[in-house]
Design an enzyme around this catalytic site. Structure first.
Site, short mmCIF file in Angstrom:
data_model
loop_
_atom_site.label_atom_id
_atom_site.label_comp_id
_atom_site.label_asym_id
_atom_site.label_seq_id
_atom_site.Cartn_x
_atom_site.Cartn_y
_atom_site.Cartn_z
N ARG A 97 0.79 -1.23 0.00
CA ARG A 97 0.00 0.00 0.00
C ARG A 97 0.83 1.29 0.00
O ARG A 97 0.28 2.37 -0.13
CB ARG A 97 -0.99 0.02 1.18
CG ARG A 97 -2.21 0.89 0.91
CD ARG A 97 -3.39 0.60 1.79
NE ARG A 97 -3.15 0.63 3.19
CZ ARG A 97 -3.85 1.37 4.06
NH1 ARG A 97 -4.79 2.18 3.63
NH2 ARG A 97 -3.62 1.29 5.34
N ASP A 98 2.14 1.20 0.16
CA ASP A 98 2.94 2.42 0.11
C ASP A 98 4.30 2.13 -0.53
O ASP A 98 5.33 2.61 -0.07
CB ASP A 98 3.13 3.00 1.52
CG ASP A 98 3.59 4.45 1.49
OD1 ASP A 98 3.34 5.14 0.47
OD2 ASP A 98 4.20 4.92 2.47
N LEU A 99 4.28 1.35 -1.60
CA LEU A 99 5.51 1.06 -2.33
C LEU A 99 5.97 2.32 -3.04
O LEU A 99 5.20 2.95 -3.76
CB LEU A 99 5.29 -0.06 -3.34
CG LEU A 99 6.54 -0.61 -4.01
CD1 LEU A 99 7.35 -1.44 -3.02
CD2 LEU A 99 6.18 -1.46 -5.23
N ASN A 103 11.01 3.72 -0.04
CA ASN A 103 10.82 2.50 0.74
C ASN A 103 11.54 1.30 0.14
O ASN A 103 11.34 0.17 0.57
CB ASN A 103 9.32 2.17 0.88
CG ASN A 103 8.65 3.03 1.93
OD1 ASN A 103 9.32 3.61 2.78
ND2 ASN A 103 7.33 3.14 1.86
N THR A 136 1.22 7.64 -1.09
CA THR A 136 2.08 8.76 -1.43
C THR A 136 1.74 9.27 -2.82
O THR A 136 1.62 8.48 -3.76
CB THR A 136 3.57 8.33 -1.37
OG1 THR A 136 3.85 7.86 -0.04
CG2 THR A 136 4.48 9.51 -1.68
#
Length: 270
Positions: A97-99, A103, A136
């Site tokens: 969900r936030d690749l 990260n 993001t």
């Protein structure tokens, strides 16, 4: 070993991320060593990744100068392997969900590992009505942004954005004026499918250093990953299989690189 101080999202969420990460073991997932409270400060402790984040390598002071074409393809392949593990081998499957490039952490040999599971969810635990929209800007899949629909294909979209960053050396969202921004997907899409324009948008650091056929293949993979309709995007397993032949054997793929003969090499007479 690296310690990360508490972030603004709160210690409870960081601790949840740590507990979730502790159950995930894979060579392309950052290993959690522990978390603790020391003198009122909260820390999660991960393995040390000497090269920092992909975001820093691409968009920091070096502007990607240490990232050759083959290293970039290796990083993409490592990311795909980590995501495949989350989507296909975790039970239940995990959606990151936030690749994003910040990260993706790199060790001293540029092995890439996915980090930060603070926003990750399991596919069997998605309640669209109660789940807060997170992510993001620039990496969030359109269906998730518009109606909260979240699947493994949302991660595939974010993977496609990072692949475009690797290909072009551009940030996912760039400011055009004080009031306007443009996403890398919107800007690149018309040019990715045009073989006459594609070489001109490649990061100058790697331009003309790869086999053109490989460049077209990677562009095609990126185009599929960032399709606005999730059903048109490939599974991450299919992406992985597309990338393996583009990465040299010594970097974890199946490509056998033939070195050109040295110009100083003299042939012995018959």
């Amino acid at each position: 070993m690296a310690a990360l101080p508490r972030r603004s999202r709160g210690w409870r969420e960081v601790a949840l991320s740590a507990r979730r990460n502790s159950r995930i073991r894979h060579p392309n997932i950052v290993s959690l060593l522990g978390f603790c409270v020391h003198e009122g400060n909260h820390y999660i402790v991960y393995e040390l990744m000497e090269k920092g984040s992909l975001d820093t390598q691409l968009h920091g002071a070096s502007h990607g100068s240490a990232l050759t074409w083959h290293i970039r393809m290796k990083i993409a392949l490592d990311m795909a392997r980590g995501l495949e593990y989350l989507h296909e081998h975790c039970s239940p499957p995990v959606i990151h969900r936030d690749l994003k490039s910040s990260n993706i952490l790199l060790d001293s040999d540029f092995n890439a590992k996915i980090s930060d599971f603070g926003l990750a969810v399991t596919s069997g635990n998605i309640d669209k009505g109660s789940m807060k929209l997170s992510g993001t800007l620039g990496y969030v899949a359109p269906e998730y942004l518009l109606d909260g629909k979240l699947t493994e294909k949302s991660d595939v979209y974010a993977f496609g954005v990072v692949l475009l960053e690797l290909l072009m050396g551009r940030k996912p969202v760039e400011k055009m004026s004080q009031t306007q921004c443009q996403s890398i997907v919107t800007w690149a899409m018309p040019q990715l499918t045009d073989r006459t324009k594609l070489p001109n948008i490649v990061d100058p650091v790697i331009r003309d250093t790869m086999d053109p056929k490989h460049l077209y293949q990677v562009a095609a993979v990126a185009v599929l990953c960032v399709q606005p309709e999730p059903s048109y995007r490939p599974l991450i397993t299919d992406v992985l299989h597309s990338l393996v032949p583009l990465v040299p054997v010594e970097l974890g793929g199946t490509l056998r690189v033939v070195e050109p003969p040295s110009p100083n090499l003299k042939h012995s007479p018959c």
